[in-house]
Design an enzyme around this catalytic site. Structure first.
Site, PDB file in Angstrom:
ATOM      1  N   ARG A 126       0.809  -1.230   0.000  1.00 57.09           N
ATOM      2  CA  ARG A 126       0.000   0.000   0.000  1.00 57.09           C
ATOM      3  C   ARG A 126       0.838   1.273   0.000  1.00 57.09           C
ATOM      4  NH1 ARG A 126      -2.792  -3.549   3.432  1.00 57.09           N
ATOM      5  NH2 ARG A 126      -4.799  -4.221   2.573  1.00 57.09           N
ATOM      6  N   LYS A 148       1.733  11.038 -10.837  1.00 55.76           N
ATOM      7  CA  LYS A 148       0.826  10.132 -11.537  1.00 55.76           C
ATOM      8  C   LYS A 148       1.562   8.852 -11.885  1.00 55.76           C
ATOM      9  CE  LYS A 148      -2.610  12.895 -14.021  1.00 55.76           C
ATOM     10  NZ  LYS A 148      -3.101  13.208 -15.394  1.00 55.76           N
ATOM     11  N   GLU A 190       5.853  17.506 -25.208  1.00 58.54           N
ATOM     12  CA  GLU A 190       5.392  17.851 -23.859  1.00 58.54           C
ATOM     13  C   GLU A 190       5.995  19.182 -23.400  1.00 58.54           C
ATOM     14  OE1 GLU A 190       3.095  16.553 -22.093  1.00 58.54           O
ATOM     15  OE2 GLU A 190       2.809  14.485 -22.766  1.00 58.54           O
ATOM     16  N   LYS A 232       5.049  22.211 -14.586  1.00 57.69           N
ATOM     17  CA  LYS A 232       4.352  21.073 -13.990  1.00 57.69           C
ATOM     18  C   LYS A 232       4.381  21.147 -12.467  1.00 57.69           C
ATOM     19  CE  LYS A 232       3.334  16.271 -14.625  1.00 57.69           C
ATOM     20  NZ  LYS A 232       3.558  15.055 -15.422  1.00 57.69           N
ATOM     21  N   GLU A 242      -5.738  16.039  -9.733  1.00 57.96           N
ATOM     22  CA  GLU A 242      -6.456  16.411 -10.941  1.00 57.96           C
ATOM     23  C   GLU A 242      -7.921  16.732 -10.666  1.00 57.96           C
ATOM     24  OE1 GLU A 242      -5.033  14.751 -14.905  1.00 57.96           O
ATOM     25  OE2 GLU A 242      -7.028  13.890 -14.763  1.00 57.96           O
ATOM     26  N   ARG A 246      -5.038  20.934 -12.608  1.00 54.48           N
ATOM     27  CA  ARG A 246      -4.098  19.980 -13.196  1.00 54.48           C
ATOM     28  C   ARG A 246      -4.576  19.464 -14.551  1.00 54.48           C
ATOM     29  NH1 ARG A 246      -0.458  15.278 -10.337  1.00 54.48           N
ATOM     30  NH2 ARG A 246       0.446  14.482 -12.263  1.00 54.48           N
ATOM     31  N   ASN A 250      -3.282  18.091 -19.502  1.00 55.35           N
ATOM     32  CA  ASN A 250      -3.790  17.122 -20.470  1.00 55.35           C
ATOM     33  C   ASN A 250      -4.027  17.746 -21.842  1.00 55.35           C
ATOM     34  OD1 ASN A 250      -3.966  14.826 -18.731  1.00 55.35           O
ATOM     35  ND2 ASN A 250      -5.780  15.728 -17.788  1.00 55.35           N
ATOM     36  N   HIS A 253      -4.096  15.660 -25.024  1.00 58.50           N
ATOM     37  CA  HIS A 253      -3.957  14.253 -24.669  1.00 58.50           C
ATOM     38  C   HIS A 253      -5.192  13.402 -24.965  1.00 58.50           C
ATOM     39  CE1 HIS A 253      -0.254  15.547 -22.911  1.00 58.50           C
ATOM     40  NE2 HIS A 253      -0.007  14.371 -22.369  1.00 58.50           N
ATOM     41  N   HIS A 257      -4.263  10.086 -26.825  1.00 58.67           N
ATOM     42  CA  HIS A 257      -4.445   8.750 -26.262  1.00 58.67           C
ATOM     43  C   HIS A 257      -5.296   7.880 -27.185  1.00 58.67           C
ATOM     44  CE1 HIS A 257      -3.496  10.045 -21.833  1.00 58.67           C
ATOM     45  NE2 HIS A 257      -2.417   9.941 -22.600  1.00 58.67           N
ATOM     46  N   HIS A 269       4.445   8.578 -27.854  1.00 59.38           N
ATOM     47  CA  HIS A 269       3.499   9.395 -27.100  1.00 59.38           C
ATOM     48  C   HIS A 269       3.571  10.861 -27.509  1.00 59.38           C
ATOM     49  CE1 HIS A 269       1.076  10.915 -23.812  1.00 59.38           C
ATOM     50  NE2 HIS A 269       2.076  11.687 -23.424  1.00 59.38           N
TER      51      HIS A 269
END
Length: 368
Positions: A126, A148, A190, A232, A242, A246, A250, A253, A257, A269
Site C-alpha cells: 500500500r 501520476k 510535452e 508542472k 487532478e 491539473r 492534459n 492528450h 491517447h 506518445h
C-alpha cells in the site's frame, strides 16, 4: 501561475521544489542526490529499461557503499513496460527480495518505466518510497514529475493507476544524449505543450533555434527542461489529484491517447500529443474560442522541430470510441482542454459532434 515551485541551483544542479514535498534535481552529477535516500540495511529495487547498464551499475554501487542491498529488475522498453504481466513480475521480484515498507523502489528509464515503477511503489504494501531517474526528455518533463503512475489495459491507456509522489526526481542531461533523435523530438511535444498552456517563453526559445532544441547537448535544452518542469511543479502544487487546474496538463492528450490506442501504441506518445494539440486547436477555432493565428502557430512550432501535425490513420468511429473511454470523460460527455490564447487554457465540455468531426477532418488533411 508565477513560480510557485521554488527553484535553486547548487554545484551546477538546479533544484525545483514541487510544493515543498519533494525536489526535481537537474544537472551534471544529479545521481549524487540519491545518497539522501539510502541507508544501512535499506533494500533498493532498481526497475530499469534495457540498455542502461552503466547507470544501473553506478546506482547499485552507491546503494552498497551506503550499506544497502541492491536488487535490479529489467522491464521492456516503451509502452510494453506498462502491462499487467510486467507489473506482476515486478511484484514477484519485490516479494522474493523481502521488501518491506522501509525499502525503496527506483525507476530508471523513459516515461513508461517511471510510470510503472511509480505504480509498483504505490501498490506494494500500500505504498513504499520511490525515486525516479528519468533518462528520456519525455520522462523528466512529464512522466516522472507529478506523482501520476499507471499501467495500460486493452481498453485504454493509464486506466489503472494511483497518485503516488516520488521522494525525489534526478536527471543528469548527459543521460539524454544517448537518445535517438526521433525519441528526443517526441519528448519536445510535452515541452512545447507547457509553452502553450502556461509559459510562452518556451515557444520563443524553440522558435528562435529549432535545431538547438533538438540537440540534447545544447544549453537551451537544459533551460527548456527546467521551464517545463517548473510549469508542472507549479500546477501539481495546487492540484495533485487532478480535481481542477491539473487538467490543463492534459492539453492535446484526449485525441493523443485515442491515436495511441487505435495504433496499438506503435505511435510515440509525444508524436501523438503533437497531433492532439493541433486537433484541440482546430476544435477551439471551430468552437469560436481561439484565433486561427494561434492554430497556425501550433503547426509552425511543432513542425519546426519535426513533430507531426496531421494524422491520416484510423477512421473517425474508432477514434471517437477511444475518446469516449478516456479517463477525463464524464459519462457520455467528452471534455477537452483548449486554449482561448497562448497561456490561457480552459475546459470545453460536450462539443457538438459535427464540430468534432470537422476538427478530425482538418487534422487528417493537413500536411505535416
Amino acid at each position: 501561475m508565477t513560480g510557485a515551485g521554488a527553484a535553486g541551483a547548487s554545484h551546477g544542479i538546479r533544484s525545483i521544489s514541487v510544493g515543498g514535498r519533494y525536489e526535481v534535481h537537474i544537472g551534471a552529477g544529479a545521481l549524487h542526490r540519491l545518497d539522501e535516500h539510502l541507508a544501512d540495511g535499506r533494500r533498493v529495487m532498481v526497475i530499469h529499461q534495457p540498455g542502461r547498464t552503466e547507470l544501473v551499475a553506478a546506482l547499485c554501487d552507491r546503494v552498497r557503499v551506503a550499506g544497502g542491498e541492491a536488487h535490479t529488475h529489467e522491464v521492456p522498453d516503451a509502452e510494453a513496460a506498462k502491462d499487467v504481466r510486467v507489473l506482476a513480475g515486478a511484484w514477484a521480484a519485490l516479494g522474493q527480495g523481502g521488501f518491506t515498507r522501509n525499502d525503496l523502489v527506483v525507476g530508471v528509464g523513459g516515461g513508461a518505466v517511471t510510470d510503472l515503477a511509480g505504480f509498483v511503489a504505490a501498490s506494494w504494501l500500500r505504498g513504499v518510497d520511490v525515486v525516479q531517474l528519468p533518462t528520456s526528455l519525455l520522462g523528466v518533463v512529464d512522466a516522472a514529475v507529478g506523482g501520476k503512475t499507471g499501467i495500460n489495459t486493452a481498453e485504454g491507456k493509464n486506466l489503472v493507476g494511483a497518485f503516488h509522489e516520488p521522494r525525489a526526481v534526478l536527471c543528469d542531461p548527459a543521460w539524454l544524449q544517448t537518445m535517438a533523435r526521433p525519441d528526443l523530438v517526441s519528448g519536445l511535444a510535452e515541452v512545447i505543450k507547457c509553452g502553450f498552456i502556461v509559459d510562452p517563453v518556451i515557444l520563443d526559445l524553440v522558435e528562435a533555434d529549432p535545431a538547438a532544441a533538438c540537440d540534447a547537448g545544447a544549453p537551451v535544452v537544459g533551460e527548456l527542461i527546467a521551464r517545463a518542469v517548473q510549469v508542472k511543479a507549479d500546477v501539481v502544487e495546487h492540484d495533485l489529484t487532478e480535481a481542477g487546474i491539473r487538467e490543463i496538463l492534459n492539453y492535446g492528450h484526449t485525441f493523443a491517447h485515442a491515436i495511441e490506442q487505435v495504433e496499438d501504441y506503435r505511435w510515440r506518445h509525444g508524436d501523438a500529443v503533437a497531433v492532439g494539440m493541433v486537433f484541440a486547436a482546430e476544435l477551439a477555432v471551430r468552437s469560436g474560442v481561439l484565433s486561427p493565428a494561434v492554430l497556425d502557430r501550433h503547426r509552425a512550432v511543432l513542425g519546426s522541430v519535426g513533430l507531426p501535425t496531421s494524422y491520416a490513420g484510423s477512421d473517425w468511429t474508432a477514434l471517437r470510441e477511444a475518446m469516449a473511454r478516456d479517463k477525463k470523460a464524464r459519462g457520455a460527455v467528452l471534455r477537452f482542454i483548449v486554449l482561448s490564447d497562448v497561456g490561457s487554457p480552459q475546459r470545453l465540455e460536450g462539443p457538438d459532434e459535427q464540430v468534432l468531426l470537422e476538427a478530425f477532418r482538418a487534422v487528417g488533411t493537413t500536411t505535416s
